[in-house]
Write an enzyme that holds these catalytic residues in place. Structure first.
Site, PDB file in Angstrom:
ATOM      1  N   SER A 192       0.831  -1.210   0.000  1.00  0.00           N
ATOM      2  CA  SER A 192       0.000   0.000   0.000  1.00  0.00           C
ATOM      3  C   SER A 192       0.867   1.263   0.000  1.00  0.00           C
ATOM      4  CB  SER A 192      -0.881  -0.010   1.241  1.00  0.00           C
ATOM      5  OG  SER A 192      -1.649   1.159   1.295  1.00  0.00           O
ATOM      6  N   ASN A 218       9.409   8.796   3.911  1.00  0.00           N
ATOM      7  CA  ASN A 218       8.204   9.456   3.417  1.00  0.00           C
ATOM      8  C   ASN A 218       7.390   9.964   4.588  1.00  0.00           C
ATOM      9  OD1 ASN A 218       5.244   8.329   3.684  1.00  0.00           O
ATOM     10  ND2 ASN A 218       6.610   6.531   3.720  1.00  0.00           N
ATOM     11  N   CYS A 233       0.690   3.801  10.610  1.00  0.00           N
ATOM     12  CA  CYS A 233       1.207   4.966   9.876  1.00  0.00           C
ATOM     13  C   CYS A 233       1.924   5.896  10.854  1.00  0.00           C
ATOM     14  CB  CYS A 233       0.080   5.715   9.171  1.00  0.00           C
ATOM     15  SG  CYS A 233       0.700   7.228   8.386  1.00  0.00           S
TER      16      CYS A 233
HETATM   17  C1  SIN Z   1       1.697   7.875   4.852  1.00  0.00           C
HETATM   18  O1  SIN Z   1       0.682   8.076   4.170  1.00  0.00           O
HETATM   19  O2  SIN Z   1       2.196   8.782   5.526  1.00  0.00           O
HETATM   20  C2  SIN Z   1       2.348   6.523   4.854  1.00  0.00           C
HETATM   21  C3  SIN Z   1       1.388   5.455   5.184  1.00  0.00           C
HETATM   22  C4  SIN Z   1       1.889   4.498   6.207  1.00  0.00           C
HETATM   23  O3  SIN Z   1       3.095   4.456   6.507  1.00  0.00           O
HETATM   24  O4  SIN Z   1       1.088   3.749   6.758  1.00  0.00           O
END
Ligand code: SIN
Length: 309
Positions: A21, A69, A131
């Site tokens: 994902s 990220n 997340c």
């Molecule tokens: C994000 O959207 O910040 C990353 C998603 C995740 O690490 O679960």
């Protein structure tokens, strides 16, 4: 002929390769490059109850052997996913797909999962309690065994599809969280989400990411992921989906030997959009190299030194 098939929570996969994902959107851009029906399945973009714009930019920072990220769960919201993305997905992907769900409260998770559970195309729900880039949701559930179990219990009470809980590596005892989720009724565990990290720009002396911190993924995290998959797979009796820095057929086999029934591939898709297709193509030759006829035979097949000495 090499047998690549595996079974994940009662559903057969042609092979264990699953784009993770957040690295594959809803599949459409990749379907323009190759027939994504060659995949075992894919886990689609993390979906929340409400649409989310995500975090301010910059959201990405490169690191040696990986990247950070801090996207912040940008997504169009569950109603849009059901009305627009899933019907479109039917035109290019004909296998059961994995829905990845995030939330900011137990009620959020339950609401979103109930709507997605009613969709025929969805085979599994991956409950993202990990997340690291949002406040008051995501990882705050996944770092506390009781909080994670609370989400699982609420979702299990109103869904029929297999629930796979995606765990955070940002804990001291991943096994405690996995066991709490299993006890609460989880059908599977996936791990690891990203490792919390940071970079600082030496010229501006400010964090590179606007959110200051972000999640590290890519080959740098592979040994950490492998260790956690090993620990969890030896503690629970439900299937484990391994992920974290996987970028080759060799990595896939290593993950499966550690205990993964299937393997998600994340950051590698951002480096090379053909990464998953290439891994699938390489698997038969790699299996021959290691004398593996049936991939499912090797799940949890690594012997610890205690057993071999
Ligand atoms: C994000 O959207 O910040 C990353 C998603 C995740 O690490 O679960």
């Amino acid at each position: 002929m090499a047998d690549l098939s595996v079974e994940l929570c009662g559903i057969k996969l042609d092979n264990p390769v699953i784009p993770a994902s957040g690295t594959f959107g809803f599949g459409a851009e990749f379907a323009e490059l190759y027939d994504i029906n060659v995949l075992g399945t894919f886990s689609f973009k993390g979906t929340t109850r409400q649409p989310r714009f995500g975090n301010p930019t910059p959201r990405i920072a490169e690191c040696p052997a990986g990247m950070l990220n801090s996207v912040g769960l940008q997504n169009p919201g569950v109603e849009h996913v059901i009305a627009e993305e899933l019907p479109r997905m039917k035109t290019y992907f004909c296998k059961p797909v994995m829905a990845n769900v995030s939330g900011f409260s137990v009620e959020d998770y339950a609401y979103t999962c109930a709507l997605l559970d009613a969709q025929d195309q969805i085979g599994w729900i991956e409950l993202n309690v990990s997340c690291p880039n949002v406040h008051g949701g995501g990882m705050s559930f996944g770092t506390d065994p009781e909080a994670a179990a609370g989400v699982v219990r609420a979702v299990k009470a109103i869904t029929k599809k297999p629930i796979i809980v995606k765990l955070s590596p940002n804990v001291t005892d991943i096994v405690a969280v996995a066991l709490a989720c299993e006890k609460a009724g989880a059908d599977g565990i996936s791990l690891i989400n990203t490792l919390l990290g940071m970079r600082i720009d030496l010229k501006t002396r400010r964090p590179v990411l606007a959110n200051n911190t972000g999640g590290l993924s890519g080959p740098a995290v592979f040994p950490v992921a492998l260790r956690m998959v090993w620990q969890v797979a030896h503690a629970v009796d439900i299937p484990v989906v391994g992920m974290g820095g996987v970028s080759s057929a060799d990595d896939m086999i290593e993950m499966m030997l550690a205990g993964a029934t299937a393997v998600e591939v994340g950051a590698a898709n951002l480096v090379d959009p053909y990464a998953c297709r290439d891994i699938i193509n390489e698997l038969p030759e790699t299996m021959r190299k290691y004398k593996i006829e049936k991939l499912s035979d090797i799940i949890k097949g690594a012997n610890s030194w205690e057993k071999t000495l």
